[in-house]
Design a protein around this motif. Structure first.
Motif, mmCIF file in Angstrom:
data_model
loop_
_atom_site.group_PDB
_atom_site.id
_atom_site.type_symbol
_atom_site.label_atom_id
_atom_site.label_comp_id
_atom_site.label_asym_id
_atom_site.label_seq_id
_atom_site.Cartn_x
_atom_site.Cartn_y
_atom_site.Cartn_z
ATOM 1 N N VAL A 100 0.866 -1.179 0.000
ATOM 2 C CA VAL A 100 0.000 0.000 0.000
ATOM 3 C C VAL A 100 0.898 1.223 0.000
ATOM 4 N N THR A 101 0.751 2.086 -0.998
ATOM 5 C CA THR A 101 1.523 3.328 -1.058
ATOM 6 C C THR A 101 0.579 4.508 -0.848
ATOM 7 N N LEU A 102 0.911 5.337 0.126
ATOM 8 C CA LEU A 102 0.083 6.485 0.484
ATOM 9 C C LEU A 102 0.750 7.767 0.002
ATOM 10 N N ASP A 103 0.221 8.321 -1.082
ATOM 11 C CA ASP A 103 0.729 9.557 -1.673
ATOM 12 C C ASP A 103 2.252 9.499 -1.821
ATOM 13 N N ALA A 104 2.710 8.490 -2.534
ATOM 14 C CA ALA A 104 4.149 8.266 -2.705
ATOM 15 C C ALA A 104 4.810 9.447 -3.398
ATOM 16 N N VAL A 105 6.029 9.748 -2.972
ATOM 17 C CA VAL A 105 6.812 10.860 -3.502
ATOM 18 C C VAL A 105 8.243 10.397 -3.704
ATOM 19 N N SER A 106 8.852 10.810 -4.797
ATOM 20 C CA SER A 106 10.267 10.537 -5.002
ATOM 21 C C SER A 106 10.774 11.324 -6.195
ATOM 22 N N CYS A 107 11.925 11.958 -6.018
ATOM 23 C CA CYS A 107 12.545 12.668 -7.134
ATOM 24 C C CYS A 107 13.913 12.063 -7.444
ATOM 25 N N ARG A 108 14.227 10.939 -6.815
ATOM 26 C CA ARG A 108 15.518 10.320 -7.018
ATOM 27 C C ARG A 108 15.432 9.285 -8.128
ATOM 28 N N GLU A 109 16.455 9.252 -8.948
ATOM 29 C CA GLU A 109 16.435 8.428 -10.155
ATOM 30 C C GLU A 109 16.175 6.960 -9.850
ATOM 31 N N ARG A 110 16.737 6.481 -8.745
ATOM 32 C CA ARG A 110 16.631 5.065 -8.450
ATOM 33 C C ARG A 110 15.204 4.640 -8.125
ATOM 34 N N PHE B 127 12.357 6.750 -8.526
ATOM 35 C CA PHE B 127 11.310 7.548 -9.153
ATOM 36 C C PHE B 127 10.384 6.731 -10.054
ATOM 37 N N PRO B 128 10.874 5.709 -10.766
ATOM 38 C CA PRO B 128 9.958 4.974 -11.639
ATOM 39 C C PRO B 128 8.743 4.470 -10.866
ATOM 40 N N ARG B 129 7.559 4.859 -11.338
ATOM 41 C CA ARG B 129 6.339 4.470 -10.632
ATOM 42 C C ARG B 129 5.899 3.104 -11.128
ATOM 43 N N GLU B 130 6.812 2.167 -11.018
ATOM 44 C CA GLU B 130 6.574 0.843 -11.561
ATOM 45 C C GLU B 130 6.397 -0.175 -10.448
ATOM 46 N N ARG B 131 5.602 -1.173 -10.745
ATOM 47 C CA ARG B 131 5.346 -2.249 -9.803
ATOM 48 C C ARG B 131 6.593 -3.135 -9.699
ATOM 49 N N ALA B 132 7.037 -3.373 -8.476
ATOM 50 C CA ALA B 132 8.183 -4.256 -8.272
ATOM 51 C C ALA B 132 7.771 -5.693 -8.587
ATOM 52 N N ALA B 133 8.698 -6.462 -9.092
ATOM 53 C CA ALA B 133 8.423 -7.864 -9.404
ATOM 54 C C ALA B 133 8.048 -8.610 -8.124
ATOM 55 N N ASP C 287 2.025 -9.089 -5.260
ATOM 56 C CA ASP C 287 0.767 -9.749 -5.611
ATOM 57 C C ASP C 287 -0.423 -8.794 -5.597
ATOM 58 N N TYR C 288 -0.342 -7.734 -4.795
ATOM 59 C CA TYR C 288 -1.423 -6.748 -4.773
ATOM 60 C C TYR C 288 -0.836 -5.402 -4.385
ATOM 61 N N TRP C 289 -1.260 -4.360 -5.122
ATOM 62 C CA TRP C 289 -0.769 -3.006 -4.863
ATOM 63 C C TRP C 289 -1.941 -2.029 -4.890
ATOM 64 N N ALA C 290 -2.195 -1.403 -3.735
ATOM 65 C CA ALA C 290 -3.178 -0.326 -3.637
ATOM 66 C C ALA C 290 -2.427 0.991 -3.521
ATOM 67 N N ASN C 291 -2.684 1.902 -4.442
ATOM 68 C CA ASN C 291 -2.000 3.193 -4.464
ATOM 69 C C ASN C 291 -2.997 4.305 -4.146
ATOM 70 N N VAL C 292 -2.648 5.133 -3.172
ATOM 71 C CA VAL C 292 -3.517 6.233 -2.736
ATOM 72 C C VAL C 292 -2.792 7.550 -2.981
ATOM 73 N N TYR C 293 -3.525 8.546 -3.454
ATOM 74 C CA TYR C 293 -2.893 9.860 -3.607
ATOM 75 C C TYR C 293 -3.895 10.970 -3.344
ATOM 76 N N ALA D 275 1.219 10.287 -7.782
ATOM 77 C CA ALA D 275 -0.174 10.380 -8.230
ATOM 78 C C ALA D 275 -0.666 9.018 -8.713
ATOM 79 N N GLU D 276 -1.413 8.988 -9.811
ATOM 80 C CA GLU D 276 -1.962 7.712 -10.290
ATOM 81 C C GLU D 276 -0.855 6.853 -10.888
ATOM 82 N N CYS D 277 -0.872 5.583 -10.522
ATOM 83 C CA CYS D 277 0.123 4.621 -11.011
ATOM 84 C C CYS D 277 -0.597 3.548 -11.828
#
Length: 275
Positions: free
Chosen positions: A164-174, A176-182, A185-191, A210-212
């Motif tokens: 569960v990610t709550l209004d995730a923020v990141s400006c760092r290259e490593r 920053f990709p708003r991608e699902r990690a391998a 099994d379930y990802w709920a994203n809130v913003y 924001a939206e992922c």
């Protein structure tokens, strides 16, 4: 003419002003406010000002589930994410569960570069002790990005993973990709959008996810609306983002997390999952 009365008056005023500023500063610290602690939480958090810990590392002991919370930048004075950890009940799943609460950089003061090494090391050790154990992670702000960063670089494969990610923020290259990690099994994203409070400036500057598109569900709360405690939704109020009902999703992020845990049989060993 003596200047002592005037000097004494200045000293008194300084003491009064200092006391006022100290009270204001302490009022913003989570350790100075009595927090509700959910029953059955293990390890039990300390809530008084003297002994309250701002970070609780993952216990290295036998368990079936690790329930891990990761706070964001300056959460101790702005967002009080530790209180979310304290007030969230134990997961209604079988098996033994342990929990932990980390700062987004493992409290190592990594202001100039992103590092989740301490969190990853603790999880790696836990999984070596408990092969196939399940992970449930909740992260806010930079902690939301840290959740995916940790999972993306784990070398030891866990069992089931709920994030569960709550209004995730990141400006760092490593991270920053708003991608699902391998392996998630379930990802709920809130913003929260749009931001309207000065406290949310850090999130605006930092780089809101924001939206992922790769998340299983996205829950959006408008900063123009009020939460269940009659406060405007803000990045700096992760408790509402986690537990408030979202009309578009038909549930809160917390309830969706519980539903996913039940559906994925979190805390149940492999033979149980096959039934």
């Amino acid at each position: 003419m003596s200047t002592r009365p005037c000097t004494a008056g200045r000293h008194l005023r300084r003491k009064i002003v200092g006391a006022v500023w100290a009270a204001v500063a302490l009022a913003g610290l989570p350790g100075c406010q009595q927090q509700f602690v959910a029953p059955g939480v293990y390890p039990e958090p300390e809530t008084d000002f003297i002994s309250r810990r701002l970070q609780m590392r993952l216990p290295q002991e036998k368990a079936d589930v690790a329930f891990i919370f990761i706070g964001g930048f300056a959460e101790q004075v702005l967002t009080h994410f530790l209180s979310v950890y304290e007030s969230t009940p134990v997961l209604p799943v079988p098996g033994k569960q342990v929990r932990a609460c980390y700062a987004w950089d493992g409290a190592r003061g990594c202001l100039l570069f992103h590092s989740t090494s301490l969190i990853r090391e603790d999880i790696e050790q836990f999984l070596k002790l408990n092969p196939g154990a399940d992970l449930v992670l909740v992260g806010h702000s930079y902690g939301g990005a840290a959740v995916m960063d940790v999972l993306r670089h784990l070398k030891t494969k866990p069992g089931r993973v709920v994030a569960v990610t709550l209004d995730a923020v990141s400006c760092r290259e490593r991270s920053f990709p708003r991608e699902r990690a391998a392996g998630v099994d379930y990802w709920a994203n809130v913003y929260c959008s749009p931001y309207r409070h000065p406290k949310d400036l850090a999130a605006m500057v930092g780089g809101q996810w924001a939206e992922c598109p790769q998340a299983d569900v996205n829950l959006c709360f408008s900063g123009k609306e009020r939460d269940s405690k009659d406060r405007r939704y803000q990045h700096a109020r992760p408790d509402s983002l986690f537990t408030d009902y979202n009309a578009a999703a038909g549930a809160s992020a917390y309830q969706l997390m519980l539903d996913a845990c039940q559906r994925l049989k979190i805390g149940c060993h492999t033979p149980c999952r096959k039934k």
